[in-house]
Design a protein around this motif. Structure first.
Motif, short mmCIF file in Angstrom:
data_model
loop_
_atom_site.label_atom_id
_atom_site.label_comp_id
_atom_site.label_asym_id
_atom_site.label_seq_id
_atom_site.Cartn_x
_atom_site.Cartn_y
_atom_site.Cartn_z
N VAL A 114 0.84 -1.21 0.00
CA VAL A 114 0.00 0.00 0.00
C VAL A 114 0.87 1.25 0.00
CG1 VAL A 114 -1.61 1.35 1.40
CG2 VAL A 114 -2.02 -1.09 1.04
N ASP A 115 1.92 1.25 0.81
CA ASP A 115 2.84 2.38 0.86
C ASP A 115 3.51 2.61 -0.50
OD1 ASP A 115 3.19 4.18 2.85
OD2 ASP A 115 4.87 3.18 3.82
N PHE A 116 3.93 1.52 -1.13
CA PHE A 116 4.60 1.59 -2.43
C PHE A 116 3.67 2.19 -3.48
CE2 PHE A 116 5.54 -0.79 -6.47
CZ PHE A 116 6.74 -0.17 -6.77
N MET A 117 2.45 1.68 -3.56
CA MET A 117 1.51 2.20 -4.55
C MET A 117 1.14 3.65 -4.25
SD MET A 117 -1.12 -0.67 -5.99
CE MET A 117 -1.83 -1.23 -4.44
N ALA A 118 0.98 3.98 -2.97
CA ALA A 118 0.62 5.35 -2.60
C ALA A 118 1.68 6.35 -3.06
CB ALA A 118 0.41 5.45 -1.09
N GLU A 119 2.95 5.98 -2.94
CA GLU A 119 4.03 6.86 -3.39
C GLU A 119 3.94 7.11 -4.89
OE1 GLU A 119 6.30 8.56 -1.62
OE2 GLU A 119 5.29 7.83 0.19
N ILE A 120 3.58 6.07 -5.65
CA ILE A 120 3.42 6.24 -7.10
C ILE A 120 2.22 7.14 -7.39
CG2 ILE A 120 2.97 5.04 -9.28
CD1 ILE A 120 4.23 2.53 -7.96
N LEU A 121 1.12 6.92 -6.66
CA LEU A 121 -0.12 7.66 -6.92
C LEU A 121 0.00 9.14 -6.55
CD1 LEU A 121 -2.79 5.07 -5.69
CD2 LEU A 121 -1.96 5.48 -8.03
N LYS A 122 0.95 9.48 -5.69
CA LYS A 122 1.15 10.89 -5.32
C LYS A 122 1.76 11.70 -6.46
CE LYS A 122 1.80 9.91 -0.39
NZ LYS A 122 2.81 9.78 0.70
N ARG A 123 2.33 11.01 -7.43
CA ARG A 123 2.94 11.71 -8.55
C ARG A 123 1.86 12.30 -9.46
NH1 ARG A 123 7.27 6.94 -10.14
NH2 ARG A 123 8.57 7.12 -8.26
N GLU A 124 2.18 13.40 -10.08
CA GLU A 124 1.22 14.04 -10.97
C GLU A 124 1.25 13.37 -12.34
OE1 GLU A 124 1.86 18.21 -11.16
OE2 GLU A 124 1.44 18.55 -9.04
N GLY A 125 0.13 13.47 -13.04
CA GLY A 125 0.07 13.00 -14.41
C GLY A 125 -0.28 11.53 -14.55
N HIS A 126 -0.12 11.04 -15.77
CA HIS A 126 -0.48 9.68 -16.13
C HIS A 126 0.46 8.68 -15.45
CE1 HIS A 126 -1.58 6.22 -18.54
NE2 HIS A 126 -0.35 6.13 -19.03
N GLN A 127 -0.11 7.81 -14.63
CA GLN A 127 0.63 6.70 -14.02
C GLN A 127 -0.21 5.44 -14.25
OE1 GLN A 127 3.64 6.94 -12.59
NE2 GLN A 127 3.71 9.17 -12.79
N LEU A 128 0.37 4.43 -14.88
CA LEU A 128 -0.37 3.21 -15.18
C LEU A 128 0.28 2.04 -14.44
CD1 LEU A 128 -2.70 1.95 -16.74
CD2 LEU A 128 -1.14 1.60 -18.67
N ILE A 129 -0.49 1.45 -13.52
CA ILE A 129 -0.01 0.35 -12.69
C ILE A 129 -0.84 -0.89 -13.00
CG2 ILE A 129 0.36 -0.47 -10.33
CD1 ILE A 129 0.26 2.50 -9.44
N GLY A 130 -0.19 -2.01 -13.20
CA GLY A 130 -0.88 -3.29 -13.34
C GLY A 130 -0.64 -4.14 -12.11
N ILE A 131 -1.65 -4.88 -11.68
CA ILE A 131 -1.48 -5.72 -10.50
C ILE A 131 -1.98 -7.13 -10.79
CG2 ILE A 131 -3.62 -4.78 -9.48
CD1 ILE A 131 -2.27 -5.29 -6.71
N ARG A 132 -1.07 -8.09 -10.69
CA ARG A 132 -1.37 -9.50 -10.92
C ARG A 132 -1.60 -10.20 -9.59
NH1 ARG A 132 3.99 -9.79 -14.44
NH2 ARG A 132 3.16 -9.45 -16.55
N GLY A 133 -2.44 -11.23 -9.61
CA GLY A 133 -2.63 -12.02 -8.40
C GLY A 133 -3.86 -12.90 -8.51
N MET A 134 -3.87 -13.98 -7.75
CA MET A 134 -4.99 -14.90 -7.75
C MET A 134 -6.14 -14.32 -6.92
SD MET A 134 -4.03 -17.17 -9.79
CE MET A 134 -5.21 -18.51 -9.56
N PRO A 135 -7.33 -14.92 -7.00
CA PRO A 135 -8.48 -14.39 -6.23
C PRO A 135 -8.21 -14.34 -4.73
CG PRO A 135 -9.22 -15.96 -7.90
CD PRO A 135 -7.72 -16.03 -7.88
N ARG A 136 -8.82 -13.35 -4.09
CA ARG A 136 -8.83 -13.18 -2.63
C ARG A 136 -7.43 -13.02 -2.03
NH1 ARG A 136 -12.59 -16.91 -3.78
NH2 ARG A 136 -11.21 -18.64 -3.27
#
Length: 259
Positions: A114-136
């Motif tokens: 969560v901390d890692f993604m939040a740091e990315i999301l604080k940046r301005e402009g277009h940020q595209l993140i993909g997240i892989r993982g199984m259900p639940r």
């Protein structure tokens, strides 16, 4: 008055002994270098965030520590995002050795994720993140928590969190740069209408952050490429878990537990 500049110092301890940290701290103190944060980083490594108004003092630190027995400098540089997270959480994020945009987490590390993604999301402009993982495994929950942590509003374009969500339009107050758009790559490409696809293309052009679950299916079923993503996150229940879409490939969307 010179501006204070931040540095990240990390050193590896060949053999720990009482007073070793005190010796390093004393060297920094005598040079007037401030220690902002300190923490253990992985096994037998210690990381520090430092501030100083004189870059020459950093070279003095490098030269002095290099002459000390039992410790070796592994990093001494202006801090990166990963350095800051390493000091905060006490470990480095696992990164794919070949694909540098891919970062790996297990469910026990949701706080770090969560901390890692939040740091990315604080940046301005277009940020595209993909997240892989199984259900639940915690993908959607992590996306929402990271948006909140980054003080951004979040909007689902598609989801199966509570019930299937497929948006065909957005309200005026949902179209802004302080939004994070959350997209389920399977729902958006395999279950949605042309109206949704049109909205998706429009949102992908916004100067705002987007997080896409199941990026491999999203890419397979759309005109986008994995190279369009700034970051790919892999989240597993345990380090050896295989992330697979075999149920979708063999029996179709309805047989894949999306929750």
């Amino acid at each position: 008055m010179d501006m204070q500049k931040e540095w990240y110092l990390e050193y590896e301890i060949a053999k720990n002994r009482p007073g070793l940290l005190g010796d390093v701290s004393s060297i920094l103190g005598m040079l007037g270098i401030n220690i902002v944060t300190i923490n253990g980083v992985d096994d037998l490594r210690r990381g520090m965030l430092l501030t100083t108004d004189d870059d020459d003092k950093i070279e003095v630190v490098r030269n002095v520590i290099q002459k000390m027995d039992k410790i070796t400098i592994t990093r001494l540089r202006p801090p990166t995002m990963l350095d800051r997270l390493a000091v905060r959480h006490g470990r480095y994020i696992e990164r794919d050795s070949e694909e540098k945009r891919t970062f790996r987490f297990v469910r026990d590390e949701l706080g770090l994720l969560v901390d890692f993604m939040a740091e990315i999301l604080k940046r301005e402009g277009h940020q595209l993140i993909g997240i892989r993982g199984m259900p639940r495994v915690g993908k959607t929950e992590s996306m929402i928590a990271a948006s909140v942590s980054a003080n951004k509003r979040w909007t689902f374009l598609s989801s199966t969190l509570l019930r299937q969500t497929v948006r065909n339009s957005l309200a005026v107050d949902e179209m802004s740069a302080d939004h994070v758009y959350l997209i389920d790559g399977i729902v958006s490409t395999m279950r949605a209408t042309e109206q949704h696809h049109s909205l998706l293309r429009e949102v992908m052009g916004y100067s705002a952050a987007k997080i896409i679950e199941h990026p491999d299916i999203f890419v397979r079923e759309s005109e986008y490429q994995l190279s369009d993503f700034h970051y790919i996150i892999e989240l597993r229940h345990h380090p050896d878990e295989e992330i697979t879409y075999e149920l979708i490939n063999n029996r179709g969307f309805d047989h894949f537990d999306m929750t």
